[in-house]
Design an enzyme around this catalytic site. Structure first.
Site, short mmCIF file in Angstrom:
data_model
loop_
_atom_site.label_atom_id
_atom_site.label_comp_id
_atom_site.label_asym_id
_atom_site.label_seq_id
_atom_site.Cartn_x
_atom_site.Cartn_y
_atom_site.Cartn_z
N GLU A 1 -11.42 5.49 -5.15
CA GLU A 1 -11.17 4.07 -4.85
C GLU A 1 -10.03 3.93 -3.82
O GLU A 1 -10.15 3.17 -2.85
CB GLU A 1 -10.81 3.34 -6.15
CG GLU A 1 -12.00 3.19 -7.09
CD GLU A 1 -11.65 2.97 -8.56
OE1 GLU A 1 -12.59 2.83 -9.36
OE2 GLU A 1 -10.45 2.96 -8.92
N GLN A 2 -8.96 4.68 -4.03
CA GLN A 2 -7.81 4.56 -3.12
C GLN A 2 -8.13 5.13 -1.73
O GLN A 2 -7.70 4.59 -0.71
CB GLN A 2 -6.57 5.23 -3.74
CG GLN A 2 -6.13 4.54 -5.03
CD GLN A 2 -4.68 4.82 -5.38
OE1 GLN A 2 -3.82 4.88 -4.49
NE2 GLN A 2 -4.39 4.96 -6.65
N PHE B 1 1.89 -2.54 -10.27
CA PHE B 1 0.97 -3.49 -9.62
C PHE B 1 -0.45 -2.93 -9.72
O PHE B 1 -0.71 -1.79 -9.34
CB PHE B 1 1.37 -3.64 -8.15
CG PHE B 1 0.43 -4.48 -7.34
CD1 PHE B 1 0.30 -5.84 -7.58
CD2 PHE B 1 -0.33 -3.90 -6.32
CE1 PHE B 1 -0.57 -6.62 -6.82
CE2 PHE B 1 -1.20 -4.67 -5.55
CZ PHE B 1 -1.31 -6.03 -5.81
N VAL B 2 -1.36 -3.74 -10.24
CA VAL B 2 -2.76 -3.32 -10.37
C VAL B 2 -3.66 -4.31 -9.65
O VAL B 2 -3.55 -5.53 -9.85
CB VAL B 2 -3.18 -3.19 -11.86
CG1 VAL B 2 -4.68 -2.89 -11.97
CG2 VAL B 2 -2.37 -2.10 -12.57
N ILE B 3 -4.54 -3.78 -8.83
CA ILE B 3 -5.49 -4.62 -8.10
C ILE B 3 -6.77 -3.80 -7.93
O ILE B 3 -6.71 -2.56 -7.85
CB ILE B 3 -4.91 -5.04 -6.73
CG1 ILE B 3 -5.81 -6.07 -6.04
CG2 ILE B 3 -4.68 -3.84 -5.81
CD1 ILE B 3 -5.13 -6.77 -4.85
N CYS B 4 -7.91 -4.47 -7.92
CA CYS B 4 -9.17 -3.76 -7.70
C CYS B 4 -9.27 -3.43 -6.21
O CYS B 4 -9.62 -4.29 -5.40
CB CYS B 4 -10.35 -4.63 -8.16
SG CYS B 4 -11.92 -3.82 -7.87
N SER C 1 -10.03 6.97 -9.49
CA SER C 1 -8.93 6.35 -8.76
C SER C 1 -8.78 6.95 -7.37
O SER C 1 -8.55 6.23 -6.37
CB SER C 1 -7.64 6.52 -9.58
OG SER C 1 -6.58 5.91 -8.92
N HIS D 1 -2.15 2.80 -15.27
CA HIS D 1 -2.65 2.85 -13.89
C HIS D 1 -1.64 3.52 -12.98
O HIS D 1 -0.45 3.25 -13.07
CB HIS D 1 -2.96 1.43 -13.40
CG HIS D 1 -4.23 0.88 -13.99
ND1 HIS D 1 -4.32 0.50 -15.30
CD2 HIS D 1 -5.46 0.71 -13.45
CE1 HIS D 1 -5.57 0.09 -15.55
NE2 HIS D 1 -6.27 0.21 -14.45
N PRO D 2 -2.15 4.36 -12.07
CA PRO D 2 -1.24 5.01 -11.12
C PRO D 2 -0.78 4.02 -10.06
O PRO D 2 -1.47 3.04 -9.79
CB PRO D 2 -2.14 6.08 -10.49
CG PRO D 2 -3.52 5.47 -10.53
CD PRO D 2 -3.57 4.67 -11.80
C1 2AL Z 1 -6.01 1.17 -9.02
C2 2AL Z 1 -6.89 2.26 -9.13
O1 2AL Z 1 -6.59 3.39 -9.53
N1 2AL Z 1 -8.10 1.81 -8.73
C3 2AL Z 1 -8.00 0.50 -8.39
O2 2AL Z 1 -8.94 -0.19 -7.99
N2 2AL Z 1 -6.70 0.13 -8.58
N3 2AL Z 1 -4.69 1.26 -9.32
C4 2AL Z 1 -3.82 0.21 -9.19
N4 2AL Z 1 -2.53 0.47 -9.49
O3 2AL Z 1 -4.20 -0.91 -8.82
#
Ligand code: 2AL
Length: 175
Positions: A87-88, A119-122, A84, A67-68
């Protein structure tokens, strides 16, 4: 979704269409194709979820590392995956205040050095403010807990991407 369209896809078509429901992990679509035919979209989603759950810790961490960074260099350069990028953008991460940008960037660096994955989050279920709040709070979790939460977030991102594909397939097949 009209599953006939999905179930009649060749392996190559299936990976083309579903290859990025888990960011930059087409291997997952390639693996779950084995489970077709799928009775509905939830069955496909469950196959993906089960596959992820079956991975060892290193595999789950690998998914997170694909994930970026949020609001990172790739977003500004426009070099993210189209999913991505969309979404961002929608979460307002392209229009952060300078203060928010530097806060997010510093927190991202600290988070990554603590957990060894980004860190990954929707982001579609959040906005600029809640993303920063969540990052500030999750950075205090223990690694086991944080890995678990992060994988749940990956599954939420996947869920929304599947819904997007579902409406695209429905339009393409005029259903
Ligand atoms: C992302 C992404 O690319 N899309 C998303 O919902 N979350 N990346 C992230 N690092 O949380």
């Amino acid at each position: 979704m009209e599953m006939r369209a999905v179930n009649s896809m060749s392996y190559e078509q299936f990976v083309d269409v579903f290859g990025n429901v888990i960011e930059k992990c087409p291997l997952i679509a390639a693996a779950v194709w084995t489970d077709h035919p799928f009775s509905n979209l939830s069955a496909l989603e469950k196959s993906i979820g089960d596959f992820i759950d079956s991975l060892p810790r290193s595999g789950k961490e690998g998914i997170l590392r694909c994930h970026p960074d949020l609001a990172g260099r790739d977003l500004l350069r426009g070099t993210l995956s189209p999913e991505s990028q969309g979404e961002q953008n929608r979460a307002g991460l392209t229009s952060l205040t300078p203060g928010q940008r530097s806060q997010l960037s510093e927190l991202n660096v600290s988070y990554k050095s603590r957990f060894n994955f980004p860190f990954v989050i929707c982001v579609r279920m959040n906005d600029r403010e809640t993303i920063i709040q969540q990052l500030s709070s999750r950075i205090r979790n223990i690694p086991e807990q944080e890995l678990h939460i992060s994988i749940q977030e990956v599954k939420k991102i996947c869920h929304l991407r599947l819904l997007d594909i579902s409406s695209q397939v429905a339009q393409a097949t005029k259903l």
